[in-house]
Design a protein around this motif. Structure first.
Motif, PDB file in Angstrom:
ATOM      1  N   LYS A 154      15.385 -56.427  35.418  1.00  0.00           N
ATOM      2  CA  LYS A 154      16.632 -57.107  35.062  1.00  0.00           C
ATOM      3  C   LYS A 154      17.491 -57.244  36.304  1.00  0.00           C
ATOM      4  N   ASP A 155      17.813 -58.481  36.641  1.00  0.00           N
ATOM      5  CA  ASP A 155      18.595 -58.742  37.851  1.00  0.00           C
ATOM      6  C   ASP A 155      19.845 -57.889  37.959  1.00  0.00           C
ATOM      7  N   GLU A 156      20.559 -57.782  36.838  1.00  0.00           N
ATOM      8  CA  GLU A 156      21.848 -57.095  36.876  1.00  0.00           C
ATOM      9  C   GLU A 156      21.720 -55.589  37.129  1.00  0.00           C
ATOM     10  N   LEU A 157      20.496 -55.066  36.961  1.00  0.00           N
ATOM     11  CA  LEU A 157      20.323 -53.615  37.157  1.00  0.00           C
ATOM     12  C   LEU A 157      19.619 -53.265  38.469  1.00  0.00           C
ATOM     13  N   CYS A 158      19.230 -54.308  39.183  1.00  0.00           N
ATOM     14  CA  CYS A 158      18.458 -54.118  40.403  1.00  0.00           C
ATOM     15  C   CYS A 158      19.131 -53.166  41.403  1.00  0.00           C
ATOM     16  N   ASP A 159      20.413 -53.393  41.659  1.00  0.00           N
ATOM     17  CA  ASP A 159      21.128 -52.563  42.631  1.00  0.00           C
ATOM     18  C   ASP A 159      21.257 -51.114  42.172  1.00  0.00           C
ATOM     19  N   LEU A 160      21.495 -50.966  40.887  1.00  0.00           N
ATOM     20  CA  LEU A 160      21.630 -49.630  40.304  1.00  0.00           C
ATOM     21  C   LEU A 160      20.321 -48.848  40.475  1.00  0.00           C
TER      22      LEU A 160
ATOM     23  N   GLU B  44      10.717 -40.827  35.665  1.00  0.00           N
ATOM     24  CA  GLU B  44      11.712 -41.911  35.732  1.00  0.00           C
ATOM     25  C   GLU B  44      11.198 -43.063  36.580  1.00  0.00           C
ATOM     26  N   GLU B  45      10.580 -42.717  37.693  1.00  0.00           N
ATOM     27  CA  GLU B  45      10.128 -43.765  38.613  1.00  0.00           C
ATOM     28  C   GLU B  45       8.954 -44.558  38.047  1.00  0.00           C
ATOM     29  N   LYS B  46       8.170 -43.906  37.210  1.00  0.00           N
ATOM     30  CA  LYS B  46       6.984 -44.576  36.689  1.00  0.00           C
ATOM     31  C   LYS B  46       7.273 -45.344  35.383  1.00  0.00           C
ATOM     32  N   LEU B  47       8.054 -44.723  34.499  1.00  0.00           N
ATOM     33  CA  LEU B  47       8.205 -45.310  33.163  1.00  0.00           C
ATOM     34  C   LEU B  47       9.536 -46.014  32.911  1.00  0.00           C
ATOM     35  N   PHE B  48      10.570 -45.535  33.543  1.00  0.00           N
ATOM     36  CA  PHE B  48      11.910 -45.983  33.193  1.00  0.00           C
ATOM     37  C   PHE B  48      12.471 -47.021  34.171  1.00  0.00           C
ATOM     38  N   TYR B  49      12.566 -46.648  35.435  1.00  0.00           N
ATOM     39  CA  TYR B  49      13.161 -47.556  36.410  1.00  0.00           C
ATOM     40  C   TYR B  49      12.457 -48.908  36.532  1.00  0.00           C
ATOM     41  N   PRO B  50      11.115 -48.950  36.491  1.00  0.00           N
ATOM     42  CA  PRO B  50      10.469 -50.267  36.634  1.00  0.00           C
ATOM     43  C   PRO B  50      10.912 -51.256  35.556  1.00  0.00           C
ATOM     44  N   LEU B  51      11.178 -50.749  34.357  1.00  0.00           N
ATOM     45  CA  LEU B  51      11.635 -51.633  33.277  1.00  0.00           C
ATOM     46  C   LEU B  51      13.031 -52.172  33.573  1.00  0.00           C
ATOM     47  N   LEU B  52      13.847 -51.305  34.155  1.00  0.00           N
ATOM     48  CA  LEU B  52      15.224 -51.708  34.462  1.00  0.00           C
ATOM     49  C   LEU B  52      15.264 -52.662  35.652  1.00  0.00           C
ATOM     50  N   GLN B  53      14.347 -52.424  36.568  1.00  0.00           N
ATOM     51  CA  GLN B  53      14.317 -53.214  37.788  1.00  0.00           C
ATOM     52  C   GLN B  53      14.013 -54.696  37.517  1.00  0.00           C
TER      53      GLN B  53
ATOM     54  N   HIS C 156      19.675 -47.888  44.080  1.00  0.00           N
ATOM     55  CA  HIS C 156      20.504 -46.726  44.399  1.00  0.00           C
ATOM     56  C   HIS C 156      19.870 -45.448  43.827  1.00  0.00           C
ATOM     57  N   ALA C 157      19.360 -45.537  42.609  1.00  0.00           N
ATOM     58  CA  ALA C 157      18.737 -44.362  41.975  1.00  0.00           C
ATOM     59  C   ALA C 157      17.517 -43.891  42.771  1.00  0.00           C
ATOM     60  N   PHE C 158      16.718 -44.843  43.259  1.00  0.00           N
ATOM     61  CA  PHE C 158      15.564 -44.471  44.082  1.00  0.00           C
ATOM     62  C   PHE C 158      16.017 -43.777  45.372  1.00  0.00           C
TER      63      PHE C 158
ATOM     64  N   GLU D 157      23.510 -40.415  33.733  1.00  0.00           N
ATOM     65  CA  GLU D 157      23.967 -40.360  32.348  1.00  0.00           C
ATOM     66  C   GLU D 157      25.175 -41.270  32.100  1.00  0.00           C
ATOM     67  N   ASN D 158      26.019 -41.417  33.125  1.00  0.00           N
ATOM     68  CA  ASN D 158      27.230 -42.216  32.905  1.00  0.00           C
ATOM     69  C   ASN D 158      27.116 -43.681  33.310  1.00  0.00           C
ATOM     70  N   LYS D 159      26.172 -43.968  34.225  1.00  0.00           N
ATOM     71  CA  LYS D 159      26.058 -45.372  34.656  1.00  0.00           C
ATOM     72  C   LYS D 159      24.730 -45.991  34.239  1.00  0.00           C
ATOM     73  N   VAL D 160      23.620 -45.309  34.602  1.00  0.00           N
ATOM     74  CA  VAL D 160      22.308 -45.921  34.363  1.00  0.00           C
ATOM     75  C   VAL D 160      21.979 -46.008  32.870  1.00  0.00           C
TER      76      VAL D 160
END
Ligand code: FE2
Ligand code: FE2
Length: 134
Positions: free
Chosen positions: A56-62, A45-54, A65-67, A110-113
Protein backbone atom coordinates in the motif's frame (compact mmCIF):
# COMPACT_ATOMS: atom_id res chain seq x y z
CA UNK A 1 -10.70 -15.10 16.61
CA UNK A 2 -7.19 -13.81 17.15
CA UNK A 3 -5.79 -11.24 14.76
CA UNK A 4 -2.19 -10.49 13.87
CA UNK A 5 -2.42 -7.47 16.17
CA UNK A 6 -3.28 -9.68 19.14
CA UNK A 7 -0.40 -12.03 18.36
CA UNK A 8 2.15 -9.25 17.93
CA UNK A 9 0.96 -7.34 20.99
CA UNK A 10 1.23 -10.48 23.11
CA UNK A 11 4.78 -10.95 21.82
CA UNK A 12 5.58 -7.33 22.65
CA UNK A 13 4.48 -8.03 26.22
CA UNK A 14 6.65 -11.14 26.37
CA UNK A 15 9.67 -9.18 25.11
CA UNK A 16 9.00 -6.46 27.70
CA UNK A 17 8.89 -9.07 30.49
CA UNK A 18 12.11 -10.70 29.36
CA UNK A 19 13.76 -7.33 29.08
CA UNK A 20 12.64 -6.49 32.58
CA UNK A 21 14.25 -9.70 33.81
CA UNK A 22 17.46 -8.98 31.91
CA UNK A 23 17.60 -5.51 33.43
CA UNK A 24 17.05 -6.90 36.92
CA UNK A 25 19.48 -9.78 36.91
CA UNK A 26 21.94 -8.43 34.34
CA UNK A 27 22.80 -11.88 33.08
CA UNK A 28 23.90 -12.85 29.61
CA UNK A 29 21.48 -15.75 29.71
CA UNK A 30 18.58 -13.34 30.11
CA UNK A 31 19.86 -11.16 27.33
CA UNK A 32 20.03 -14.18 25.04
CA UNK A 33 16.40 -14.92 25.83
CA UNK A 34 15.50 -11.37 24.84
CA UNK A 35 17.48 -11.82 21.65
CA UNK A 36 15.82 -15.12 20.77
CA UNK A 37 12.35 -13.71 21.32
CA UNK A 38 12.93 -10.43 19.47
CA UNK A 39 14.61 -12.19 16.54
CA UNK A 40 11.64 -14.48 16.13
CA UNK A 41 9.18 -11.64 16.56
CA UNK A 42 10.87 -9.37 14.05
CA UNK A 43 11.29 -12.20 11.56
CA UNK A 44 7.55 -12.88 11.77
CA UNK A 45 6.72 -9.23 11.19
CA UNK A 46 9.14 -8.96 8.31
CA UNK A 47 7.89 -12.10 6.64
CA UNK A 48 4.13 -12.03 7.20
CA UNK A 49 3.04 -8.57 8.18
CA UNK A 50 5.16 -5.80 6.69
CA UNK A 51 5.15 -7.14 3.11
CA UNK A 52 1.36 -6.85 3.06
CA UNK A 53 1.54 -3.28 4.29
CA UNK A 54 4.32 -2.38 1.91
CA UNK A 55 2.01 -3.03 -1.03
CA UNK A 56 0.00 0.00 0.00
CA UNK A 57 1.54 3.25 -1.16
CA UNK A 58 0.38 5.18 1.87
CA UNK A 59 2.14 2.77 4.24
CA UNK A 60 5.40 2.46 2.36
CA UNK A 61 7.28 5.04 4.44
CA UNK A 62 5.98 3.66 7.70
CA UNK A 63 7.18 0.17 6.76
CA UNK A 64 10.56 1.46 5.62
CA UNK A 65 10.93 3.14 8.98
CA UNK A 66 9.91 -0.07 10.79
CA UNK A 67 12.58 -2.05 8.93
CA UNK A 68 15.14 0.59 9.89
CA UNK A 69 14.11 0.30 13.53
CA UNK A 70 14.50 -3.47 13.37
CA UNK A 71 17.98 -3.09 11.97
CA UNK A 72 18.90 -0.71 14.78
CA UNK A 73 17.62 -3.01 17.47
CA UNK A 74 19.53 -5.95 15.98
CA UNK A 75 22.68 -3.81 16.11
CA UNK A 76 22.08 -2.84 19.75
CA UNK A 77 21.49 -6.43 20.81
CA UNK A 78 24.54 -7.73 18.99
CA UNK A 79 26.66 -4.98 20.56
CA UNK A 80 25.50 -6.15 23.99
CA UNK A 81 26.11 -9.73 23.01
CA UNK A 82 29.75 -8.94 22.33
CA UNK A 83 30.20 -7.19 25.68
CA UNK A 84 31.32 -8.98 28.80
CA UNK A 85 28.55 -9.16 31.37
CA UNK A 86 31.06 -8.29 34.10
CA UNK A 87 31.70 -4.98 32.31
CA UNK A 88 30.45 -2.32 34.70
CA UNK A 89 28.54 -0.70 31.85
CA UNK A 90 26.66 -3.87 31.02
CA UNK A 91 23.55 -3.38 33.14
CA UNK A 92 23.14 0.30 32.36
CA UNK A 93 23.61 -0.44 28.67
CA UNK A 94 21.01 -3.17 28.73
CA UNK A 95 18.72 -0.86 30.59
CA UNK A 96 19.20 2.37 28.69
CA UNK A 97 19.88 1.43 25.12
CA UNK A 98 18.00 -1.78 24.75
CA UNK A 99 14.92 -1.00 26.77
CA UNK A 100 14.57 2.47 25.37
CA UNK A 101 15.00 1.27 21.83
CA UNK A 102 12.65 -1.67 22.03
CA UNK A 103 10.10 0.22 24.07
CA UNK A 104 10.09 3.02 21.53
CA UNK A 105 9.69 0.54 18.70
CA UNK A 106 6.78 -1.21 20.37
CA UNK A 107 5.02 2.10 21.03
CA UNK A 108 5.46 3.10 17.44
CA UNK A 109 4.07 -0.16 16.16
CA UNK A 110 1.12 -0.29 18.45
CA UNK A 111 0.23 3.39 18.09
CA UNK A 112 1.10 4.06 14.46
CA UNK A 113 1.57 0.88 12.43
CA UNK A 114 -1.33 -1.16 13.79
CA UNK A 115 -3.98 1.56 13.37
CA UNK A 116 -2.70 2.29 9.84
CA UNK A 117 -2.72 -1.44 9.02
CA UNK A 118 -6.24 -1.83 10.35
CA UNK A 119 -7.39 0.66 7.74
CA UNK A 120 -5.97 -1.31 4.82
CA UNK A 121 -6.16 -4.95 5.94
CA UNK A 122 -9.47 -6.70 6.27
CA UNK A 123 -10.34 -8.39 9.54
CA UNK A 124 -10.22 -11.75 7.70
CA UNK A 125 -6.72 -11.10 6.49
CA UNK A 126 -5.64 -10.00 9.98
CA UNK A 127 -6.93 -13.33 11.31
CA UNK A 128 -5.43 -15.33 8.49
CA UNK A 129 -1.90 -14.03 9.08
CA UNK A 130 -2.33 -14.59 12.82
CA UNK A 131 -2.82 -18.28 12.02
CA UNK A 132 0.37 -18.35 9.96
CA UNK A 133 2.29 -17.04 12.97
CA UNK A 134 1.39 -20.00 15.14
FE1 FE2 B 1 8.76 -4.59 14.80
FE1 FE2 C 1 6.76 -5.67 16.93
Amino acid sequence: METIYDVLSAEHDQVADLLQQATCNGSRESLLKVKAKTDLHMAGEEKLFYPLLQQKDELCDLVKHAFKEHKESKTVISELERMDESDHNWTSKVEKRNEKKIDHQVQEEENKVFPAAQKVLSQDKAQEIAQQCL
